[in-house]
Write an enzyme that holds these catalytic residues in place. Sequence first.
Site, short mmCIF file in Angstrom:
data_model
loop_
_atom_site.label_atom_id
_atom_site.label_comp_id
_atom_site.label_asym_id
_atom_site.label_seq_id
_atom_site.Cartn_x
_atom_site.Cartn_y
_atom_site.Cartn_z
N TYR A 181 0.84 -1.20 0.00
CA TYR A 181 0.00 0.00 0.00
C TYR A 181 0.88 1.26 0.00
O TYR A 181 0.72 2.15 -0.84
CB TYR A 181 -0.92 -0.01 1.23
CG TYR A 181 -1.76 1.24 1.38
CD1 TYR A 181 -3.06 1.29 0.89
CD2 TYR A 181 -1.25 2.39 2.00
CE1 TYR A 181 -3.83 2.43 1.02
CE2 TYR A 181 -2.01 3.53 2.13
CZ TYR A 181 -3.29 3.55 1.64
OH TYR A 181 -4.04 4.69 1.76
N ASP A 280 -3.00 11.45 2.54
CA ASP A 280 -3.24 10.16 3.18
C ASP A 280 -4.40 10.33 4.16
O ASP A 280 -4.27 10.08 5.36
CB ASP A 280 -1.97 9.68 3.89
CG ASP A 280 -2.01 8.19 4.20
OD1 ASP A 280 -2.93 7.51 3.71
OD2 ASP A 280 -1.13 7.71 4.93
N GLU A 356 -8.68 -6.55 -1.61
CA GLU A 356 -9.17 -6.10 -2.92
C GLU A 356 -8.12 -5.20 -3.58
O GLU A 356 -7.17 -4.74 -2.95
CB GLU A 356 -10.49 -5.36 -2.80
CG GLU A 356 -10.45 -4.09 -1.98
CD GLU A 356 -11.78 -3.36 -1.96
OE1 GLU A 356 -12.43 -3.24 -3.03
OE2 GLU A 356 -12.20 -2.91 -0.88
#
Length: 368
Positions: A181, A280, A356
């Site tokens: 990520y 973020d 996902e």
Amino acid sequence: MAINTILLDFTVNPTSISDVEERQQLQSDIESIVVEYIPSLKFKQTIDTDGGFLSLYSGEREVLLSLRGFVRGFVSINIEYYKEDKEKPLLAFEHIRGLELCLRAKLGSCRSKAFPPVKRGAALDVYLTTSDERILEYDIDNVLYDERSEFQKILIVHSKSLGNLLVLDDLQNLSESDLIYTETLMQRGKEDYKDKEIVILGGGDGALLWELLKEKPKFVSMLEIDEKVIKACRKYMRSCCGTCLDEYKGENYEIIVEDCVKILEKMISEGRKFDYVFGDLTDIPISSSPQGEVWDFIRQILNLSMAVLKPTGKYMTHGNGASCPESLKMYEDQLMKLNVPVKFSRDHAFIPSFMEDWIFYQVSLQQN
């Protein structure tokens, strides 16, 4: 402790529901099989429901079984019971599978699939959702931190497969298995952060700051409004944030606990410019139109961020799941309506704790 719910459903000839004699035979067939698996089960009552029916049964261990017939030829069987943590389940999964196969054969149904029980009301909530609200069950076995701050509910749990997992307002935020990520957000290997000036909006888990510091930037300013997130992650997410949350100021970084909007406005008034701004913060909302408080906040952050970017700078942010193309398209439409013209690219990565594919954006100013 939890309420376990076993869900089964079948298709039958609609006359098995609408015809009184066939309905009685259907119920008798189902009862004869179910009592082999739950011997204590006793019939309670049947209620007519607009051409269909609902029958209730009870048994030991607070078992309640509801058998419902729908007029179009569907039959659902819900079995609920209470289970202590160390108590054996009423039906092991192989028994649930056996019950499902026996009923399917008896009813001549090609539909149905046995699933493990859904666990409700437990001390540990093991269910989260994908971005498009599909249910996910996690192997959570411990709660490490649970507190509500002035801004949000903060939860850090332990997952057997993911490690420690930060959950903010019931949404997966970051796990110890989610380095991909952070690397996709910062486009590691594609962007050069050496000697660059950088601002992080949010990022209270410290993972992005920690990874950026490895790239030898000139200076990183992290603007996080919720100090409780910082303190919780400092203790329980150290494999992600390293030591960067231990001190709020280092040789080439500073953590400012404040509303990032106020700090960005101050930076604009001072004429400060940066090579990179990282958003973020909140995910792109799932909504029918780009309206509402969250969308207003996203537009505000985008316009403020563009105002502090150097001409060659970039705004880097996360979007939402690839399964939400409508919301992603709305976000991209908003990019084209900012106070200054911009261009953007996007990347994606499968995030373990999200289960996902996730979309990330890289936005830059259009050059004259």
